[in-house]
Design a protein around this motif. Structure first.
Motif, short mmCIF file in Angstrom:
data_model
loop_
_atom_site.label_atom_id
_atom_site.label_comp_id
_atom_site.label_asym_id
_atom_site.label_seq_id
_atom_site.Cartn_x
_atom_site.Cartn_y
_atom_site.Cartn_z
N UNK A 14 31.99 47.80 37.00
CA UNK A 14 33.36 48.08 37.43
C UNK A 14 33.60 47.67 38.87
N UNK A 15 32.64 47.90 39.72
CA UNK A 15 32.78 47.47 41.11
C UNK A 15 32.78 45.97 41.24
N UNK A 16 31.97 45.31 40.44
CA UNK A 16 31.90 43.85 40.49
C UNK A 16 33.20 43.21 40.00
N UNK A 17 33.80 43.76 38.97
CA UNK A 17 35.06 43.22 38.46
C UNK A 17 36.15 43.32 39.52
N UNK A 18 36.24 44.46 40.17
CA UNK A 18 37.25 44.62 41.23
C UNK A 18 36.98 43.67 42.38
N UNK A 19 35.72 43.52 42.76
CA UNK A 19 35.33 42.61 43.83
C UNK A 19 35.76 41.18 43.51
N UNK A 20 35.51 40.75 42.29
CA UNK A 20 35.85 39.38 41.88
C UNK A 20 37.35 39.13 41.98
N UNK A 21 38.14 40.04 41.47
CA UNK A 21 39.59 39.86 41.50
C UNK A 21 40.10 39.86 42.95
N UNK A 22 39.61 40.75 43.76
CA UNK A 22 40.06 40.82 45.16
C UNK A 22 39.69 39.56 45.91
N UNK A 23 38.47 39.07 45.74
CA UNK A 23 38.03 37.84 46.43
C UNK A 23 38.91 36.66 46.02
N UNK A 24 39.20 36.54 44.75
CA UNK A 24 40.03 35.42 44.30
C UNK A 24 41.45 35.53 44.84
N UNK A 25 42.00 36.71 44.88
CA UNK A 25 43.36 36.88 45.41
C UNK A 25 43.41 36.55 46.90
N UNK A 26 42.36 36.89 47.63
CA UNK A 26 42.33 36.63 49.08
C UNK A 26 42.11 35.15 49.38
N UNK A 27 41.25 34.49 48.60
CA UNK A 27 40.81 33.15 48.99
C UNK A 27 41.37 32.00 48.15
N UNK A 37 51.75 35.19 37.28
CA UNK A 37 52.35 34.81 36.00
C UNK A 37 51.80 35.64 34.84
N UNK A 38 50.51 35.97 34.90
CA UNK A 38 49.86 36.69 33.80
C UNK A 38 49.33 38.05 34.27
N UNK A 39 50.04 38.72 35.14
CA UNK A 39 49.51 39.93 35.78
C UNK A 39 49.17 41.05 34.80
N UNK A 40 49.99 41.26 33.79
CA UNK A 40 49.73 42.36 32.86
C UNK A 40 48.46 42.11 32.05
N UNK A 41 48.35 40.92 31.48
CA UNK A 41 47.16 40.63 30.67
C UNK A 41 45.92 40.44 31.55
N UNK A 42 46.09 39.88 32.73
CA UNK A 42 44.95 39.73 33.64
C UNK A 42 44.44 41.11 34.06
N UNK A 43 45.35 42.04 34.27
CA UNK A 43 44.94 43.41 34.61
C UNK A 43 44.19 44.06 33.45
N UNK A 44 44.64 43.80 32.24
CA UNK A 44 43.95 44.33 31.07
C UNK A 44 42.52 43.79 31.00
N UNK A 45 42.35 42.49 31.22
CA UNK A 45 41.01 41.92 31.19
C UNK A 45 40.15 42.46 32.33
N UNK A 46 40.77 42.75 33.46
CA UNK A 46 40.03 43.34 34.57
C UNK A 46 39.52 44.72 34.18
N UNK A 47 40.36 45.51 33.51
CA UNK A 47 39.92 46.83 33.04
C UNK A 47 38.81 46.70 32.01
#
Length: 106
Positions: A14-27, A37-47
């Motif tokens: 769970x920590x790794x998934x959050x880290x990956x999404x945050x790093x990609x959004x920042x960089x 564009x795909x925020x709802x489904x991308x959030x589902x996959x993150x969960x």
């Protein structure tokens, strides 16, 4: 084992998934556009990836030529997902297999 804190190493996915999404959004600007564009489904996959990090592999798999599965993630994040999946295999899957074999004998 009575409490979840007894197995804190299982918090890794769970920590790794959050880290990956945050790093990609920042960089990664392309990823930010894709994520908007795909925020709802991308959030589902993150969960889902909080339970199994391999769920993030679907986001860049180009499955079925759907835009959802064309996330423009960086090579660095691909490597993090790979190593996270590998570590998860040793931490979670192998012990589970051993427990099942042990219960099979009983």
């Amino acid at each position: 084992m009575k409490y979840g804190k007894d197995v804190e190493f299982l918090y890794l996915p769970s920590g790794l998934a959050a880290y990956i999404i945050i790093i990609e959004i920042i960089t990664n600007d392309e990823y930010v556009l894709w994520f908007r564009q795909y925020s709802k489904l991308a959030s589902l996959f993150t969960l889902l990836s909080a339970a199994d990090i391999d769920a993030l592999n679907l986001l860049y798999s180009k499955y079925g030529n759907f835009g959802l599965f064309h996330a423009p993630i960086s090579k660095r994040v691909e490597d993090v997902i790979f190593w996270g999946s590998t570590i998860n295999f040793f931490i979670e899957d192998i012990p589970q297999f051993i427990i099942q074999l042990n219960n099979l004998d009983n």
